[in-house]
Scaffold this motif. Sequence first.
Motif, mmCIF file in Angstrom:
data_model
loop_
_atom_site.group_PDB
_atom_site.id
_atom_site.type_symbol
_atom_site.label_atom_id
_atom_site.label_comp_id
_atom_site.label_asym_id
_atom_site.label_seq_id
_atom_site.Cartn_x
_atom_site.Cartn_y
_atom_site.Cartn_z
ATOM 1 N N UNK A 182 0.830 -1.209 0.000
ATOM 2 C CA UNK A 182 0.000 0.000 0.000
ATOM 3 C C UNK A 182 0.861 1.254 0.000
ATOM 4 N N UNK A 183 1.999 1.191 0.704
ATOM 5 C CA UNK A 183 2.904 2.345 0.730
ATOM 6 C C UNK A 183 3.475 2.622 -0.654
ATOM 7 N N UNK A 184 3.918 1.556 -1.344
ATOM 8 C CA UNK A 184 4.458 1.728 -2.696
ATOM 9 C C UNK A 184 3.356 2.157 -3.668
ATOM 10 N N UNK A 185 2.148 1.593 -3.497
ATOM 11 C CA UNK A 185 1.045 1.946 -4.383
ATOM 12 C C UNK A 185 0.673 3.421 -4.234
ATOM 13 N N UNK A 186 0.619 3.894 -3.005
ATOM 14 C CA UNK A 186 0.277 5.302 -2.791
ATOM 15 C C UNK A 186 1.379 6.233 -3.274
ATOM 16 N N UNK A 187 2.615 5.741 -3.346
ATOM 17 C CA UNK A 187 3.683 6.556 -3.912
ATOM 18 C C UNK A 187 3.417 6.845 -5.385
ATOM 19 N N UNK A 188 2.719 5.940 -6.051
ATOM 20 C CA UNK A 188 2.338 6.173 -7.445
ATOM 21 C C UNK A 188 1.373 7.348 -7.568
ATOM 22 N N UNK A 189 0.639 7.634 -6.476
ATOM 23 C CA UNK A 189 -0.321 8.738 -6.489
ATOM 24 C C UNK A 189 0.304 10.061 -6.069
ATOM 25 N N UNK A 190 1.597 10.045 -5.720
ATOM 26 C CA UNK A 190 2.233 11.248 -5.191
ATOM 27 C C UNK A 190 2.136 12.445 -6.140
ATOM 28 N N UNK A 191 2.328 12.280 -7.477
ATOM 29 C CA UNK A 191 2.194 13.456 -8.353
ATOM 30 C C UNK A 191 0.825 14.124 -8.258
ATOM 31 N N UNK A 192 -0.245 13.339 -8.105
ATOM 32 C CA UNK A 192 -1.577 13.921 -7.984
ATOM 33 C C UNK A 192 -1.726 14.675 -6.665
ATOM 34 N N UNK A 193 -1.209 14.088 -5.574
ATOM 35 C CA UNK A 193 -1.323 14.727 -4.262
ATOM 36 C C UNK A 193 -0.460 15.982 -4.186
#
Length: 229
Positions: A182-193
Amino acid sequence: SLALNFKQMSLYLAPAFFCYLLAGCHRRGGTRAAQLGHVLKLGAVVVGTFALCWLPFLLSGDLAHAKAVLVRIFPVERHLYEDKVANFWCTLSLVPFLKLKRMLSIGSLLKLALLATFGALVPPCALLLRSPSRLGFLLCATSCGLAFFLCSYQVHEKHILLPLLPLSLLAHRIPALFGWFATVACFSLFPLLKRDGLVLPYWLMQAAFLALSLALSPPPPPPPPPPPS
């Protein structure tokens, strides 16, 4: 079936549902005729649902309406991937001489992505058809979601949440592994955040979530005793 008629993202988990239901038809029926009957009932429900969804557009008298819906469900006029996506095609574009978006047409890219995605889907779906179980279904759904995220056409950053969904139902079994995923997956969302000014909340929540996952993980088993001399 309703979700498939709403957005192409539903395809990410559809193969796992198809294989699990098809394997269920095989296990429920004792004879070949009974198995075929269960498959036909399942097919009738799927075809009937699709027919009800598309009936208003097909009866309108103008096929352009149905085509407009298909274009919205499958936005193939866009390109291979969006913005900053941690999938195979975006990573491959970092190689200077492998700019596929410039080298190939949209039709060729569609075929390439289709073949790569199908190849990645075959192993988990074959395993689920061979040995269906609830655990196998969740693992297959996670694998199928990752196959689409890594290899399919027109991938968005938020699509990583789709394989994360079935894996979250296994969090009580593997909290540490789920926490890292989940930590790595949410890192994929970092540009949006980052675009929304949520950098500090992102890092704080990531650290808190990972710490909680590791704290809930069972301790490792003790090492085996040394063999007698």
